[in-house]
Design an enzyme around this catalytic site. Structure first.
Site, PDB file in Angstrom:
ATOM      1  N   LYS A 134       0.852  -1.174   0.000  1.00 32.38           N
ATOM      2  CA  LYS A 134       0.000   0.000   0.000  1.00 32.38           C
ATOM      3  C   LYS A 134       0.901   1.242   0.000  1.00 32.38           C
ATOM      4  O   LYS A 134       2.063   1.165   0.402  1.00 32.38           O
ATOM      5  CB  LYS A 134      -0.962  -0.039   1.198  1.00 32.38           C
ATOM      6  CG  LYS A 134      -0.310   0.204   2.562  1.00 32.38           C
ATOM      7  CD  LYS A 134      -0.578   1.595   3.066  1.00 32.38           C
ATOM      8  CE  LYS A 134      -0.034   1.849   4.432  1.00 32.38           C
ATOM      9  NZ  LYS A 134      -0.012   3.257   4.797  1.00 32.38           N
ATOM     10  N   GLU A 158      -0.464   7.526  16.639  1.00 35.21           N
ATOM     11  CA  GLU A 158       0.991   7.486  16.552  1.00 35.21           C
ATOM     12  C   GLU A 158       1.584   8.666  17.304  1.00 35.21           C
ATOM     13  O   GLU A 158       1.032   9.768  17.274  1.00 35.21           O
ATOM     14  CB  GLU A 158       1.439   7.534  15.097  1.00 35.21           C
ATOM     15  CG  GLU A 158       0.916   6.391  14.237  1.00 35.21           C
ATOM     16  CD  GLU A 158       1.334   6.551  12.789  1.00 35.21           C
ATOM     17  OE1 GLU A 158       2.298   5.869  12.386  1.00 35.21           O
ATOM     18  OE2 GLU A 158       0.728   7.358  12.078  1.00 35.21           O
ATOM     19  N   ASP A 186      -3.536   7.554   3.907  1.00 33.04           N
ATOM     20  CA  ASP A 186      -2.428   6.776   4.457  1.00 33.04           C
ATOM     21  C   ASP A 186      -2.889   5.699   5.430  1.00 33.04           C
ATOM     22  O   ASP A 186      -2.277   4.630   5.514  1.00 33.04           O
ATOM     23  CB  ASP A 186      -1.441   7.723   5.152  1.00 33.04           C
ATOM     24  CG  ASP A 186      -0.130   7.048   5.504  1.00 33.04           C
ATOM     25  OD1 ASP A 186       0.414   6.334   4.652  1.00 33.04           O
ATOM     26  OD2 ASP A 186       0.341   7.236   6.639  1.00 33.04           O
ATOM     27  N   HIS A 203      -5.861   0.501   6.453  1.00 28.96           N
ATOM     28  CA  HIS A 203      -5.802  -0.134   7.769  1.00 28.96           C
ATOM     29  C   HIS A 203      -7.137  -0.088   8.513  1.00 28.96           C
ATOM     30  O   HIS A 203      -7.668  -1.110   8.960  1.00 28.96           O
ATOM     31  CB  HIS A 203      -4.736   0.545   8.636  1.00 28.96           C
ATOM     32  CG  HIS A 203      -3.351   0.436   8.104  1.00 28.96           C
ATOM     33  ND1 HIS A 203      -2.920  -0.625   7.341  1.00 28.96           N
ATOM     34  CD2 HIS A 203      -2.269   1.256   8.226  1.00 28.96           C
ATOM     35  CE1 HIS A 203      -1.650  -0.467   7.027  1.00 28.96           C
ATOM     36  NE2 HIS A 203      -1.245   0.669   7.542  1.00 28.96           N
ATOM     37  N   LYS A 243      -1.225  11.655  13.955  1.00 30.55           N
ATOM     38  CA  LYS A 243       0.193  11.700  14.306  1.00 30.55           C
ATOM     39  C   LYS A 243       0.408  12.696  15.440  1.00 30.55           C
ATOM     40  O   LYS A 243      -0.422  13.553  15.701  1.00 30.55           O
ATOM     41  CB  LYS A 243       1.029  12.086  13.080  1.00 30.55           C
ATOM     42  CG  LYS A 243       0.996  11.019  11.985  1.00 30.55           C
ATOM     43  CD  LYS A 243       1.985  11.297  10.895  1.00 30.55           C
ATOM     44  CE  LYS A 243       2.009  10.179   9.862  1.00 30.55           C
ATOM     45  NZ  LYS A 243       2.491   8.900  10.433  1.00 30.55           N
TER      46      LYS A 243
END
Length: 491
Positions: free
Chosen positions: A152, A220, A239, A244, A344
Site C-alpha cells: 500500500k 501514533e 495513508d 488499515h 500523528k
C-alpha cells in the site's frame, strides 16, 4: 522464550524483492524473513533476491544486511544467521529501462528453477507497479507459478487504483495478485475472527440490539520529519483510513462466512464496504473531522518539521489527523456508529478496536458503566473485556469496571510473530485470505473519494491541535454530540 514451530507445509520459492535495499525491506521484510528461517518456515532451497539500482554484488548486499539488520533481530545462533545470509542475492536493475542488463542477470539467476514458485514483492512506490510487471513479462520471467505482492498505498484515488489494477492485471491473474496490508497479519486481528466465530456467547449480542457503538483507533506519537513531500499528497485519510482502519472495520462488522474459506471471508468484507453510508458534500462537516498538529514545547508542528521540503498550500491543507463517524446500512448494524480515528503526534502509540455495549436495561446499583470489549493491536497485542465488579469492603456497594485480560505475550509461551512474518508465510504458501481483492480495494476508494472531494471544496483548513494531545476539539465533539466519548477519556 521458545520460537514458533513451523506451521503447515514449508514451500520452496524464489522471493524477488523490488526495492530490496529500501527502508521497508531493511526494517520489516528481511527481519521477518530471518524469523521465518529461524523458526523453520523457509525451505533450505528458498532464495531471497533483492533488486535495486544500488549496483551491489551479492557479497556487498550480504554485508549491508549483516551491518544494518543483525542488531534488530535476536541472533542467538550464528549458524542460522549465516544460513540466512547465504540465501540473499542482489540484482541491479532500473525499472523504465527494459533493455537494462539487470533483467538478463535476474533471468539467469531464476532459469535453473523454472518449476519453482516465484514471488515478486514490490516494496516500491505504486507508480512503479505497472511498469515493473510489464518489464517482468517482457523479460519472460512470469510463469503460471508466479505471484506478485503489492504494498500500500494502491493509488491515491479510485481512478488511479483502477489504473494500477488494470496494469498489473494485464500480466497477472487476480489469483496471483496479493495486495498486502500488514495490519491483517497482526495476531489480534486474526483473533478477532476466532473470538467472534468460535465462541457461542458473543454472536447473539454482536449486533445493534446490544452494541452501542464501535471505536477504531490508530494513534501514533511520531510526526513526519523529512516526509512532508510524501505526506502532503497522502494525508491521514489515504495513508491510514482507506486501508488499515477500513480493514479493521470490515472484520469487526462482517457477517459470519459459511466456512473458513479464503474467498468466503473476502466476500463478506466486500459486503461491509458496499454497505457503508456515503459521506458527501456538506455531510462531511457533520461526520468527519480534519486536524493538523502544531508545535508544542520542543516538538515542531507539521509545517516546521525538520528535514522536510518547504511548506506549500498543500502542506497547509493536508490532515495529519482525522476522525470519522461511519454507518453501515444493514440489519445487523443499523443505528450503530463506527468511529474511525487516526493521527500523528498523539500522546500515545496505540491501535485498538473498542466495542462499547449498551447499558443494562435497568440498573439496581448506582455508579455502573457499560461493558466494553477492547482488542489491542499495539503496543502490546491482547484482548480485554471490561466488566462491572464490586469493590471489596463493607457498607454501601461501590462498582468499579475491572478488565479480564488476555495478553498474547504473557499467555502463550511461543514468540508472537510480527505481522509481516505471517503474511510472507501466507504468500509463499499461496494463501490469499489475509490479502485484499481488487473489488475490496476499489470499494474502499469509492467510499473515501467523496470525503476527499468534500474536503478539497471546503474553504476551511484542518483544525489545529497541539502535538502531544489527543487531537482537535472537533474530534471530541463528534462523539460528544451524542453523549459519547473516546475510550481513553473514560478511563
Amino acid at each position: 522464550m521458545s520460537t514458533s514451530p513451523a506451521a503447515g507445509p514449508v514451500h520452496t520459492a524464489d522471493l524477488v524483492v523490488f526495492g530490496g535495499t529500501g527502508d521497508l525491506s531493511m526494517r520489516k521484510l528481511l527481519p521477518a524473513l530471518y524469523h521465518c528461517d529461524r523458526d523453520g518456515r523457509l525451505s533450505p532451497e528458498t532464495r531471497v533476491i533483492a533488486m535495486s539500482r544500488g549496483g551491489l554484488a551479492d557479497a556487498d548486499f550480504r554485508g549491508k544486511v549483516d551491518a544494518e539488520v543483525r542488531d534488530s533481530v535476536p541472533v542467538d545462533d550464528p549458524a542460522v544467521w549465516q544460513r540466512f545470509l547465504g540465501r540473499l542475492h542482489h540484482v541491479s536493475v532500473d525499472v523504465g529501462a527494459p533493455g537494462h542488463p539487470g533483467w538478463r542477470h535476474l533471468a539467469e539467476l531464476l532459469a535453473p528453477h523454472e518449476d519453482r514458485d516465484r514471488v515478486f514483492y514490490l516494496a516500491s512506490p505504486p507508480r512503479t507497479f505497472g511498469p515493473f510487471c510489464r518489464e517482468l513479462a517482457e523479460a519472460g520471467l512470469v510463469t503460471p507459478r508466479s505471484r506478485v505482492v503489492l504494498e500500500k498505498p494502491l493509488g491515491h484515488d479510485l481512478p488511479s487504483a483502477q489504473r494500477i489494477n488494470d496494469e498489473v492485471g494485464a500480466i497477472f491473474d487476480e489469483r496471483q495478485i496479493f495486495r498486502i496490508d500488514h495490519y491483517l497479519g497482526k495476531e489480534t486481528v486474526q483473533n478477532l475472527l476466532v473470538l467472534r466465530f468460535a465462541n457461542a456467547f458473543l454472536e447473539p449480542i454482536w449486533n445493534s440490539l446490544w452494541i452501542d457503538h464501535v471505536q477504531i483507533t490508530a494513534a501514533e506519537t511520531v510526526g513526519t520529519p523529512g516526509r512532508r513531500g510524501y505526506y502532503d499528497h497522502a494525508g491521514a485519510l489515504r495513508d491510514m483510513v482507506q486501508n488499515h482502519l477500513l480493514q479493521l472495520l470490515t472484520l469487526t462488522a462482517m457477517e459470519p462466512p459459511a466456512q473458513n474459506d479464503r474467498e468466503a471471508i473476502r466476500d463478506e468484507k466486500v459486503k461491509v464496504l458496499q454497505a457503508l453510508r456515503p459521506i458527501t458534500g456538506t455531510e462531511a462537516d457533520r461526520f468527519t473531522v480534519r486536524g493538523q498538529y502544531v508545535g508544542a514545547g520542543d516538538v515542531p508542528g507539521y509545517l516546521d518539521e525538520p528535514g522536510s521540503t518547504p511548506p506549500t498550500e498543500s502542506s497547509r491543507r493536508v490532515e495529519t489527523f482525522t476522525a470519522i463517524r461511519a454507518e453501515i446500512r444493514n440489519w445487523r448494524w443499523a443505528g450503530v456508529p463506527f468511529y474511525l480515528r487516526t493521527g500523528k503526534r498523539m500522546p500515545y502509540r496505540r491501535s485498538e478496536i473498542v466495542v462499547q455495549f449498551k447499558d443494562v436495561p435497568h440498573s439496581i446499583f448506582p455508579g455502573g458503566s457499560p461493558n466494553r470489549l477492547v482488542l489491542r493491536l499495539q503496543p502490546e497485542e491482547g484482548i480485554e473485556l471490561h466488566l462491572m465488579a464490586k469493590e471489596p469492603g463493607a457498607g454501601e456497594v461501590t462498582l468499579k469496571p475491572v478488565p479480564m485480560s488476555l495478553s498474547f505475550g504473557k499467555t502463550f509461551t511461543a514468540r508472537v510473530p510480527e505481522a509481516y512474518e505471517r503474511l510472507l508465510t501466507d504468500v509463499l504458501a499461496g494463501n490469499p485470505t489475509l490479502f485484499m481483492r481488487r473489488d475490496e480495494v476499489e470499494a474502499a476508494w469509492r467510499w473515501i473519494d467523496p470525503i476527499l472531494d468534500a474536503w478539497r471544496a471546503a474553504p476551511a483548513l484542518p483544525e489545529p491541535y497541539p502535538a502531544g494531545t489527543t487531537g482537535p476539539a472537533g474530534a471530541h465533539e463528534l462523539l460528544g454530540r451524542s453523549g459519547r466519548a473516546w475510550h481513553e477519556e473514560e478511563l
